[in-house]
Design an enzyme around this catalytic site. Structure first.
Site, PDB file in Angstrom:
ATOM      1  N   LYS A  68      41.949  35.251  38.930  1.00 46.38           N
ATOM      2  CA  LYS A  68      41.303  36.278  38.129  1.00 46.38           C
ATOM      3  C   LYS A  68      41.797  36.271  36.690  1.00 46.38           C
ATOM      4  CE  LYS A  68      39.476  37.901  42.033  1.00 46.38           C
ATOM      5  NZ  LYS A  68      40.106  37.275  43.144  1.00 46.38           N
ATOM      6  N   ALA A 116      47.525  39.630  42.421  1.00 48.25           N
ATOM      7  CA  ALA A 116      46.297  38.857  42.182  1.00 48.25           C
ATOM      8  C   ALA A 116      45.579  39.249  40.899  1.00 48.25           C
ATOM      9  CB  ALA A 116      45.344  39.008  43.365  1.00 48.25           C
ATOM     10  N   TRP A 147      42.142  44.158  51.041  1.00 51.70           N
ATOM     11  CA  TRP A 147      41.289  42.970  50.917  1.00 51.70           C
ATOM     12  C   TRP A 147      41.007  42.486  52.349  1.00 51.70           C
ATOM     13  CZ3 TRP A 147      43.247  37.421  50.429  1.00 51.70           C
ATOM     14  CH2 TRP A 147      42.202  36.545  50.080  1.00 51.70           C
ATOM     15  N   ASP A 190      51.538  40.911  47.009  1.00 52.86           N
ATOM     16  CA  ASP A 190      50.369  40.107  46.654  1.00 52.86           C
ATOM     17  C   ASP A 190      49.947  40.485  45.227  1.00 52.86           C
ATOM     18  OD1 ASP A 190      48.027  38.723  46.539  1.00 52.86           O
ATOM     19  OD2 ASP A 190      47.034  39.763  48.194  1.00 52.86           O
TER      20      ASP A 190
HETATM   21  C1  LMR Z   1      37.312  39.636  46.385  1.00 58.84           C
HETATM   22  O1  LMR Z   1      38.051  40.428  46.970  1.00 58.84           O
HETATM   23  O2  LMR Z   1      36.102  39.815  46.233  1.00 58.84           O
HETATM   24  C2  LMR Z   1      37.899  38.386  45.792  1.00 58.84           C
HETATM   25  O3  LMR Z   1      39.292  38.404  45.928  1.00 58.84           O
HETATM   26  C3  LMR Z   1      37.257  37.170  46.293  1.00 58.84           C
HETATM   27  C4  LMR Z   1      37.608  36.847  47.712  1.00 58.84           C
HETATM   28  O4  LMR Z   1      38.095  35.739  47.942  1.00 58.84           O
HETATM   29  O5  LMR Z   1      37.393  37.669  48.593  1.00 58.84           O
END
Ligand code: LMR
Length: 408
Positions: free
Chosen positions: A249, A216, A133, A214
């Site tokens: 989510k 999520a 991410w 993490d």
């Molecule tokens: C993403 O990866 O698109 C989501 O987790 C939203 C974000 O905050 O980046």
């Protein structure tokens, strides 16, 4: 005098959030948003879950005060998330070795983790999967941490590149933080097996690394319990660990900023002392966490009927994504006359990477209104249920081009 604000030059837009803005501004009606990770239904909407609406109605009726809740935020919410992560019969929880804080989203929890680790390990660096991410690196930088990458996935095979990953992690120094993603790795959808999780837990403990898990997307992979089994195996093998949990989510609470920071320590005394530092860090940044989202999750998870309703809705979201993922894999195999996309169908969660990088994603955007980041990540939930063959046909020539560019 204007020497302060006038000295700034503009920063580029966030690679993910910038896509939403560009998609919204596109006047075409035929367009597809595969950018930011938000769940969408068949009509392209991100509705409020029924269980959330019902919980909000109860909160409206029952809530008698907006007074501060204190540094941990909603303690009922914290207990409910401890149960999600550690299970109902956790020794670590019953021995008082777990501490938890309501946090402003999973991102806020990650910031608490990085800042807490900095207090005990000021030289500690942060190891992040490549790819990951994109915001992990930003949060590490905001907490003053140096970020390093470890290889993670063999994308063609759809498996974890475990040997390569371990080769890199063996270079980690005691006191370094290692971020592992729980179920539904963002951006690859490639997940660790329970055996790999247990191995990593033991490895971190022996190497004196400080892990941050993490979580999520619990419930978006194979199911609520299945998704957390590996994380529990990790926590059983590694006495000291931090966990960032997001409800964005799986409860669809994105804008409510609802997350939880949890830590597992070797003793109740250590958990208590570390907690006092977490409270101090939070106090300096946002003082106390937002309440509404946590109240919703607490209300749902402490009410059997609402919990059942939420689980049904979560399972619907999961199954829709599984069907879209399988549909896309088949459509791409068909369009490119290959079976190279078969592994895509078996991956987990909301994201996967397609062999479409950089400039070709700009071309897809210009020609067909297909919006995705230049990394090649797609939000599976944004795929058009009825238009997968057309989408695959539009992407296919660009994939061949990406492949040729990458090869040479
Ligand atoms: C993403 O990866 O698109 C989501 O987790 C939203 C974000 O905050 O980046």
């Amino acid at each position: 005098m204007s020497q302060f604000l006038s000295s700034f030059t503009p920063r580029p837009p966030d690679p993910l959030l910038g896509i939403s803005a560009a998609y919204k501004a596109d006047p075409r009606t035929e367009k597809v948003d595969l950018g930011v990770g938000i769940y969408k239904d068949a009509a392209g909407n991100t509705p409020v879950l029924g269980a959330v609406k019902a919980a909000e109605a109860l909160i409206l009726e029952r809530q008698t005060s907006k007074a501060y809740e204190g540094p941990r935020g909603n303690v009922g919410f914290c207990a409910a998330i401890e149960k999600q992560v550690f299970g109902a019969q956790s020794e670590a929880v019953s021995e008082g070795r777990v501490a938890s804080f309501t946090a402003p989203g999973g991102c806020g929890a990650i910031f608490l983790a990085m800042s807490l680790a900095a207090r005990v390990s000021p030289e500690g660096r942060v190891w992040i999967s490549t790819p990951s991410w994109p915001n992990h690196v930003n949060v590490a930088a905001a907490a003053g941490r140096e970020a390093l990458g470890y290889p993670y996935a063999d994308l063609a095979a759809g498996t974890v590149a475990f040997e390569e990953m371990m080769d890199a992690l063996r270079q980690a120094r005691p006191g370094d933080i290692v971020i592992f993603q729980g179920p539904c790795h963002n951006p690859t959808g490639v997940d660790l097996s329970a055996e790999q999780w247990a191995y990593l837990g033991d490895f971190c403990a022996r190497q004196m690394l400080f892990p941050l898990v993490d979580v999520a997307y619990q419930g978006f992979g194979e199911g609520l319990d299945e998704d957390i089994a590996g994380v529990r195996a990790f926590l059983a093998a590694c006495p000291e660990a931090m966990i960032a949990y997001s409800c964005s989510k799986n409860f669809g609470l994105y804008r409510e900023r609802t997350g939880c920071f949890l830590l597992q320590a070797g003793s109740a005394a250590a958990a208590g002392a570390a907690s006092s530092h977490v409270a101090e860090i939070a106090r300096a940044v946002y003082s106390m966490p937002p309440a509404h989202g946590a109240a919703i999750v607490e209300t749902i998870l402490t009410d059997d009927a609402l919990t059942a309703q939420w689980k049904t809705e979560l399972e619907e979201m999961r199954q829709r994504m599984v069907a879209l993922r399988t549909g896309l894999a088949n459509a791409l195999n068909g369009a490119l006359k290959t079976d190279a996309f078969a592994p895509l169908a078996g991956l987990n969660g909301m994201f996967s990477m397609l062999p479409l990088q950089g400039p070709v994603t700009d071309m897809l955007r210009m020609q067909f209104g297909i919006y995705m980041p230049g990394s090649g990540r797609i939000n599976i939930a944004g795929l058009p249920e009825e238009g997968l063959d057309q989408l695959a046909a539009q992407m296919a020539p660009f994939m061949a081009h990406s492949q040729a560019t990458a090869e040479g």
